[in-house]
Design an enzyme around this catalytic site. Structure first.
Site, PDB file in Angstrom:
ATOM      1  N   ARG A  46       5.885  -6.038   6.205  1.00 28.05           N
ATOM      2  CA  ARG A  46       6.208  -6.338   7.605  1.00 28.05           C
ATOM      3  C   ARG A  46       5.448  -5.433   8.567  1.00 28.05           C
ATOM      4  O   ARG A  46       5.070  -5.861   9.658  1.00 28.05           O
ATOM      5  CB  ARG A  46       7.725  -6.204   7.829  1.00 28.05           C
ATOM      6  CG  ARG A  46       8.512  -7.394   7.266  1.00 28.05           C
ATOM      7  CD  ARG A  46      10.015  -7.126   7.270  1.00 28.05           C
ATOM      8  NE  ARG A  46      10.530  -6.658   8.521  1.00 28.05           N
ATOM      9  CZ  ARG A  46      11.301  -7.377   9.352  1.00 28.05           C
ATOM     10  NH1 ARG A  46      11.620  -8.612   9.064  1.00 28.05           N
ATOM     11  NH2 ARG A  46      11.763  -6.842  10.462  1.00 28.05           N
ATOM     12  N   SER A  47       5.227  -4.193   8.173  1.00 29.64           N
ATOM     13  CA  SER A  47       4.429  -3.312   9.041  1.00 29.64           C
ATOM     14  C   SER A  47       3.035  -3.897   9.212  1.00 29.64           C
ATOM     15  O   SER A  47       2.443  -3.820  10.290  1.00 29.64           O
ATOM     16  CB  SER A  47       4.333  -1.912   8.424  1.00 29.64           C
ATOM     17  OG  SER A  47       5.616  -1.361   8.238  1.00 29.64           O
ATOM     18  N   ARG A  57      -4.227  -9.363  19.560  1.00 28.67           N
ATOM     19  CA  ARG A  57      -4.289  -9.006  20.986  1.00 28.67           C
ATOM     20  C   ARG A  57      -5.536  -8.164  21.291  1.00 28.67           C
ATOM     21  O   ARG A  57      -6.134  -8.306  22.360  1.00 28.67           O
ATOM     22  CB  ARG A  57      -3.025  -8.244  21.400  1.00 28.67           C
ATOM     23  CG  ARG A  57      -1.804  -9.110  21.521  1.00 28.67           C
ATOM     24  CD  ARG A  57      -1.839  -9.944  22.792  1.00 28.67           C
ATOM     25  NE  ARG A  57      -0.622 -10.723  22.929  1.00 28.67           N
ATOM     26  CZ  ARG A  57      -0.493 -12.002  22.559  1.00 28.67           C
ATOM     27  NH1 ARG A  57      -1.512 -12.660  22.037  1.00 28.67           N
ATOM     28  NH2 ARG A  57       0.658 -12.629  22.727  1.00 28.67           N
ATOM     29  N   HIS A  60      -8.105 -10.538  21.767  1.00 27.13           N
ATOM     30  CA  HIS A  60      -7.938 -11.234  23.052  1.00 27.13           C
ATOM     31  C   HIS A  60      -8.477 -10.406  24.222  1.00 27.13           C
ATOM     32  O   HIS A  60      -8.962 -10.968  25.205  1.00 27.13           O
ATOM     33  CB  HIS A  60      -6.451 -11.536  23.314  1.00 27.13           C
ATOM     34  CG  HIS A  60      -5.903 -12.648  22.465  1.00 27.13           C
ATOM     35  ND1 HIS A  60      -4.589 -12.674  22.029  1.00 27.13           N
ATOM     36  CD2 HIS A  60      -6.483 -13.774  21.970  1.00 27.13           C
ATOM     37  CE1 HIS A  60      -4.386 -13.769  21.315  1.00 27.13           C
ATOM     38  NE2 HIS A  60      -5.522 -14.448  21.258  1.00 27.13           N
ATOM     39  N   GLY A  87       5.856   2.860   8.139  1.00 24.03           N
ATOM     40  CA  GLY A  87       7.091   3.605   8.378  1.00 24.03           C
ATOM     41  C   GLY A  87       7.170   4.848   7.530  1.00 24.03           C
ATOM     42  O   GLY A  87       7.323   5.977   8.032  1.00 24.03           O
ATOM     43  N   SER A  88       7.028   4.663   6.221  1.00 24.47           N
ATOM     44  CA  SER A  88       7.140   5.793   5.290  1.00 24.47           C
ATOM     45  C   SER A  88       5.945   6.725   5.375  1.00 24.47           C
ATOM     46  O   SER A  88       6.068   7.931   5.148  1.00 24.47           O
ATOM     47  CB  SER A  88       7.253   5.270   3.857  1.00 24.47           C
ATOM     48  OG  SER A  88       6.055   4.582   3.494  1.00 24.47           O
ATOM     49  N   GLY A  89       4.788   6.151   5.669  1.00 22.34           N
ATOM     50  CA  GLY A  89       3.551   6.941   5.627  1.00 22.34           C
ATOM     51  C   GLY A  89       3.055   7.170   4.215  1.00 22.34           C
ATOM     52  O   GLY A  89       2.057   7.872   4.006  1.00 22.34           O
ATOM     53  N   GLU A  90       3.739   6.586   3.227  1.00 22.40           N
ATOM     54  CA  GLU A  90       3.427   6.879   1.820  1.00 22.40           C
ATOM     55  C   GLU A  90       2.971   5.644   1.034  1.00 22.40           C
ATOM     56  O   GLU A  90       2.825   5.732  -0.185  1.00 22.40           O
ATOM     57  CB  GLU A  90       4.662   7.470   1.120  1.00 22.40           C
ATOM     58  CG  GLU A  90       5.174   8.766   1.717  1.00 22.40           C
ATOM     59  CD  GLU A  90       4.183   9.935   1.549  1.00 22.40           C
ATOM     60  OE1 GLU A  90       3.241   9.816   0.742  1.00 22.40           O
ATOM     61  OE2 GLU A  90       4.373  10.952   2.245  1.00 22.40           O
ATOM     62  N   THR A  91       2.772   4.528   1.685  1.00 23.04           N
ATOM     63  CA  THR A  91       2.391   3.311   0.964  1.00 23.04           C
ATOM     64  C   THR A  91       1.045   3.524   0.270  1.00 23.04           C
ATOM     65  O   THR A  91       0.055   3.892   0.907  1.00 23.04           O
ATOM     66  CB  THR A  91       2.362   2.111   1.939  1.00 23.04           C
ATOM     67  OG1 THR A  91       3.693   1.953   2.448  1.00 23.04           O
ATOM     68  CG2 THR A  91       1.925   0.840   1.265  1.00 23.04           C
ATOM     69  N   SER A 148      13.445  -2.458   9.229  1.00 22.03           N
ATOM     70  CA  SER A 148      13.338  -3.382  10.376  1.00 22.03           C
ATOM     71  C   SER A 148      13.209  -2.654  11.704  1.00 22.03           C
ATOM     72  O   SER A 148      12.397  -3.061  12.555  1.00 22.03           O
ATOM     73  CB  SER A 148      14.551  -4.314  10.423  1.00 22.03           C
ATOM     74  OG  SER A 148      14.526  -5.184   9.330  1.00 22.03           O
ATOM     75  N   GLU A 151       9.737  -1.408  12.088  1.00 24.53           N
ATOM     76  CA  GLU A 151       8.751  -2.487  12.210  1.00 24.53           C
ATOM     77  C   GLU A 151       8.811  -3.150  13.589  1.00 24.53           C
ATOM     78  O   GLU A 151       7.771  -3.430  14.207  1.00 24.53           O
ATOM     79  CB  GLU A 151       8.972  -3.496  11.073  1.00 24.53           C
ATOM     80  CG  GLU A 151       8.593  -2.921   9.719  1.00 24.53           C
ATOM     81  CD  GLU A 151       9.565  -3.225   8.599  1.00 24.53           C
ATOM     82  OE1 GLU A 151       9.525  -2.502   7.591  1.00 24.53           O
ATOM     83  OE2 GLU A 151      10.385  -4.152   8.726  1.00 24.53           O
ATOM     84  N   ASP A 159       2.368  -3.621  21.489  1.00 22.93           N
ATOM     85  CA  ASP A 159       2.274  -4.460  22.695  1.00 22.93           C
ATOM     86  C   ASP A 159       2.184  -3.598  23.959  1.00 22.93           C
ATOM     87  O   ASP A 159       1.515  -3.986  24.927  1.00 22.93           O
ATOM     88  CB  ASP A 159       3.478  -5.415  22.778  1.00 22.93           C
ATOM     89  CG  ASP A 159       3.268  -6.689  21.963  1.00 22.93           C
ATOM     90  OD1 ASP A 159       2.123  -6.949  21.547  1.00 22.93           O
ATOM     91  OD2 ASP A 159       4.246  -7.426  21.753  1.00 22.93           O
TER      92      ASP A 159
HETATM   93  O1  LIG Z   1       7.763  -4.904   4.472  1.00 24.26           O
HETATM   94  C1  LIG Z   1       8.280  -3.833   4.417  1.00 24.26           C
HETATM   95  C2  LIG Z   1       9.687  -3.724   3.926  1.00 24.26           C
HETATM   96  O2  LIG Z   1      10.325  -4.965   4.175  1.00 24.26           O
HETATM   97  C3  LIG Z   1      10.518  -2.629   4.496  1.00 24.26           C
HETATM   98  O3  LIG Z   1      11.217  -3.055   5.652  1.00 24.26           O
HETATM   99  C4  LIG Z   1       7.484  -2.621   4.776  1.00 24.26           C
HETATM  100  O4  LIG Z   1       6.885  -2.803   6.030  1.00 24.26           O
HETATM  101  C5  LIG Z   1       6.412  -2.421   3.696  1.00 24.26           C
HETATM  102  O5  LIG Z   1       7.048  -2.174   2.494  1.00 24.26           O
HETATM  103  C6  LIG Z   1       5.457  -1.284   4.048  1.00 24.26           C
HETATM  104  O6  LIG Z   1       6.156  -0.063   4.112  1.00 24.26           O
HETATM  105  P1  LIG Z   1       5.703   1.075   5.102  1.00 24.26           P
HETATM  106  O7  LIG Z   1       4.241   1.317   4.835  1.00 24.26           O
HETATM  107  O8  LIG Z   1       6.565   2.226   4.734  1.00 24.26           O
HETATM  108  O9  LIG Z   1       5.942   0.594   6.504  1.00 24.26           O
END
Ligand SMILES: O=C([C@H](O)CO)[C@H](O)[C@H](O)COP(=O)(O)O
Length: 184
Positions: A46-47, A57, A60, A87-91, A148, A151, A159
């Site tokens: 989702r991120s 954008r 655009h 979010g985590s910074g660790e992906t 959520s 994100e 934006d």
């Molecule tokens: O999609 C995600 C998950 O649904 C958690 O809400 C995260 O955005 C995805 O796992 C990536 O994680 P981060 O790099 O820690 O944002």
């Protein structure tokens, strides 16, 4: 709780998060975008979807922008800017890409809850999305599941950056619509 009350609670959570974002960090983020030859946007799950919206954008408003992982995305160079929203910074995939970009000398910006995370430490600049009392595993101050709140806050931040860039570049919504995809 009623579904509409959930929505109101989510908006309140977003308000409480957005007001804690550093204006200085946000302005540094804008400056780097304006200086970059091209912008590469990355993120997982989702991120990453929020990153796609941001990249659209940026296109655009007339910047050269690519989304990491698309088949038409070219190699990144020293004069480019790499942006991660995580979010985590660790992906793991982002850590590997960040290390690669750093070895090339590309500037890296990370928007994250955790500036001291692995990707945060690879970055030349970070923007902290200070989701209250969050840990890597959960969001204890949110009615929402998982990441959520981060994100959504990331999308609002992106934006908000676009509005600032529109001011800098003197671009309006009509000009942006003229660049919008006509093969939809
Ligand atoms: O999609 C995600 C998950 O649904 C958690 O809400 C995260 O955005 C995805 O796992 C990536 O994680 P981060 O790099 O820690 O944002």
């Amino acid at each position: 709780m009623k579904i509409t009350e959930n929505s109101i609670q989510i908006v309140n959570e977003l308000y409480n998060t957005a007001k804690l974002i550093s204006e200085r960090e946000a302005e540094v983020f804008v400056d780097h975008i304006l200086q970059a030859k091209r912008v590469f946007v990355g993120g997982a799950g989702r991120s990453g979807l929020m990153g796609h919206s941001f990249a659209m954008r940026l296109m655009h408003i007339g910047l050269s922008v690519y989304v990491i992982g698309e088949v038409v995305t070219p190699s990144i160079k020293k004069d480019d800017l790499l942006i991660f929203g995580t979010g985590s910074g660790e992906t793991k995939s982002l850590v590997g890409m960040g290390e690669k970009a750093k070895s090339i000398g590309t500037s890296i910006g990370v928007v994250t809850k955790f500036p001291k995370s692995t990707t945060g430490q690879l970055a030349d600049f970070t923007v902290k999305i200070p989701v209250p009392n969050s840990t890597i595993e959960d969001e204890i101050n949110s009615i929402q599941p998982m990441g959520s709140l981060f994100e959504q806050s990331l999308l609002l931040f992106y934006d908000s950056i676009i509005i600032r860039l529109m001011e800098h570049l003197e671009i309006d919504s009509t000009q942006m619509f003229s660049r919008h995809a006509n093969l939809e």
